[in-house]
Design a protein around this motif. Structure first.
Motif, PDB file in Angstrom:
ATOM      1  N   VAL A  34       0.823  -1.219   0.000  1.00  0.00           N
ATOM      2  CA  VAL A  34       0.000   0.000   0.000  1.00  0.00           C
ATOM      3  C   VAL A  34       0.861   1.275   0.000  1.00  0.00           C
ATOM      4  CG1 VAL A  34      -1.927  -1.142   1.129  1.00  0.00           C
ATOM      5  CG2 VAL A  34      -0.200   0.035   2.523  1.00  0.00           C
ATOM      6  N   TYR A  35       2.148   1.121  -0.275  1.00  0.00           N
ATOM      7  CA  TYR A  35       3.050   2.274  -0.203  1.00  0.00           C
ATOM      8  C   TYR A  35       3.384   2.809  -1.594  1.00  0.00           C
ATOM      9  CZ  TYR A  35       3.376   0.555   4.528  1.00  0.00           C
ATOM     10  OH  TYR A  35       3.059   0.135   5.784  1.00  0.00           O
ATOM     11  N   THR A  36       4.009   3.956  -1.626  1.00  0.00           N
ATOM     12  CA  THR A  36       4.407   4.732  -2.814  1.00  0.00           C
ATOM     13  C   THR A  36       3.177   5.345  -3.498  1.00  0.00           C
ATOM     14  OG1 THR A  36       4.493   2.982  -4.500  1.00  0.00           O
ATOM     15  CG2 THR A  36       6.446   3.308  -3.121  1.00  0.00           C
ATOM     16  N   HIS A  37       3.461   6.291  -4.392  1.00  0.00           N
ATOM     17  CA  HIS A  37       2.375   7.118  -4.902  1.00  0.00           C
ATOM     18  C   HIS A  37       2.596   7.573  -6.335  1.00  0.00           C
ATOM     19  CE1 HIS A  37       1.219   7.512  -0.671  1.00  0.00           C
ATOM     20  NE2 HIS A  37       2.483   7.811  -0.435  1.00  0.00           N
ATOM     21  N   LEU A  38       1.478   7.755  -7.016  1.00  0.00           N
ATOM     22  CA  LEU A  38       1.397   8.518  -8.257  1.00  0.00           C
ATOM     23  C   LEU A  38       0.410   9.637  -7.965  1.00  0.00           C
ATOM     24  CD1 LEU A  38       1.252   5.213  -8.946  1.00  0.00           C
ATOM     25  CD2 LEU A  38       1.482   6.067 -11.275  1.00  0.00           C
ATOM     26  N   PHE A  54      -4.691   5.994   1.525  1.00  0.00           N
ATOM     27  CA  PHE A  54      -3.755   5.111   2.222  1.00  0.00           C
ATOM     28  C   PHE A  54      -4.471   3.826   2.624  1.00  0.00           C
ATOM     29  CE2 PHE A  54      -0.448   4.866   5.871  1.00  0.00           C
ATOM     30  CZ  PHE A  54       0.385   4.101   5.075  1.00  0.00           C
ATOM     31  N   GLY A  55      -3.829   2.706   2.339  1.00  0.00           N
ATOM     32  CA  GLY A  55      -4.386   1.405   2.667  1.00  0.00           C
ATOM     33  C   GLY A  55      -4.969   0.671   1.483  1.00  0.00           C
ATOM     34  N   ALA A  56      -5.087   1.353   0.336  1.00  0.00           N
ATOM     35  CA  ALA A  56      -5.600   0.707  -0.877  1.00  0.00           C
ATOM     36  C   ALA A  56      -4.428   0.215  -1.730  1.00  0.00           C
ATOM     37  CB  ALA A  56      -6.444   1.680  -1.682  1.00  0.00           C
ATOM     38  N   THR A  57      -4.572  -0.951  -2.306  1.00  0.00           N
ATOM     39  CA  THR A  57      -3.562  -1.434  -3.235  1.00  0.00           C
ATOM     40  C   THR A  57      -3.781  -0.794  -4.606  1.00  0.00           C
ATOM     41  OG1 THR A  57      -4.936  -3.359  -3.771  1.00  0.00           O
ATOM     42  CG2 THR A  57      -3.263  -3.640  -2.045  1.00  0.00           C
ATOM     43  N   VAL A  83      -4.624   9.514   4.083  1.00  0.00           N
ATOM     44  CA  VAL A  83      -3.562   9.489   3.082  1.00  0.00           C
ATOM     45  C   VAL A  83      -2.219   9.381   3.794  1.00  0.00           C
ATOM     46  CG1 VAL A  83      -4.800  10.686   1.241  1.00  0.00           C
ATOM     47  CG2 VAL A  83      -3.598  12.008   2.982  1.00  0.00           C
ATOM     48  N   ASN A  84      -1.237   8.839   3.095  1.00  0.00           N
ATOM     49  CA  ASN A  84       0.083   8.604   3.663  1.00  0.00           C
ATOM     50  C   ASN A  84       0.853   9.919   3.782  1.00  0.00           C
ATOM     51  OD1 ASN A  84       2.658   7.730   4.325  1.00  0.00           O
ATOM     52  ND2 ASN A  84       2.674   6.063   2.838  1.00  0.00           N
TER      53      ASN A  84
END
Length: 250
Positions: A34-38, A54-57, A83-84
């Motif tokens: 569930v980490y990193t982002h676009l 945050f928490g969604a694949t 959100v992370n």
């Protein structure tokens, strides 16, 4: 800056493209649970961008599930979604510093992370790498949390470039469109895989193009600049995704 001949983007357009980018990143194995982002800026709303909850694949992301936040790190759509914080630390800093950029992608891709460990970074050993010749900076590893001072160093090192190798961490790229950023990450990951495989096979001895040849290849690739990376490929990639995982548009 966007060409005046390009159609005006709507928030819905950006949401669909960003959700598609998440889904294709998952298909490519670029996700990290569930980490990193676009992230992508919201048209007509300066200082606001879309990011994953945050928490969604990545394979769960849809156009409507993306969360609107501001560059100060606050959820701005009234959803109360979680959100992370690291998404604010990196993405918020880059969006604030580069308002002409639509999309910021920072991932822990398998080959990109491995490349980030090499002192020499990406070398002009393939055509993929030569598309990125001279367009990637570096940022030294400083631990998990990015405070204000490190954010300033990161955006200064990025400057007007296409991306950074975050040492011992992974790649970061930016694009004037989601399509452009996704294609740059695609080429970086391909280039990293080719370089590292060749180095492993030969004990590190690989053919490296001269700076002059690498620069020539880059100029041949980008042409007059009127066509962005992703202009040609993105519609085809979306058609393929519509066949295999159409729910991203929801």
């Amino acid at each position: 800056m966007a060409s005046p001949t390009r159609p005006t983007r709507t928030e819905r357009d950006v949401r669909i493209d960003l959700a598609a980018a998440y889904r294709m990143a998952a298909i490519n194995g670029w996700d990290d649970t569930v980490y990193t982002h676009l992230s992508a800026s919201v048209p007509g709303e300066p200082g606001h961008y879309l990011i994953n909850p945050f928490g969604a694949t990545f394979d769960e992301i849809t156009a409507s599930s993306l969360v609107k936040v501001n560059v100060q790190g606050r959820v701005a759509d009234g959803s109360g979604a979680r959100v992370n914080p690291s998404g604010f630390a990196i993405h918020g800093a880059v969006h604030a510093a580069r308002p002409e950029v639509e999309c910021v992608i920072h991932l822990h891709t398998p080959w990109g992370v491995a490349l980030s460990m090499l002192p020499g970074g990406l070398q002009p050993t393939s055509q993929w790498a030569m598309r990125l010749h001279g367009r990637l900076g570096r940022h030294a590893y400083e631990g998990l949390a990015l405070g204000p001072e490190e954010q300033q160093r990161l955006v200064a090192e990025l400057g007007p470039l296409d991306g950074l190798l975050l040492e011992n961490h992974g790649p970061l790229v930016v694009g004037r469109s989601v399509a452009e950023a996704w294609m740059l990450m695609h080429m970086l990951e391909r280039a990293a895989r080719a370089q590292l495989r060749a180095m492993a096979a030969t004990g590190g001895q690989v053919l490296v193009a001269s700076p002059e040849l690498a620069s020539l290849t880059y100029r041949q690739w980008v042409g007059d600049g009127s066509e962005w990376d992703g202009d040609l490929e993105w519609p085809a990639l979306l058609r393929r995704l519509d066949r295999s995982a159409p729910g991203y548009r929801d």
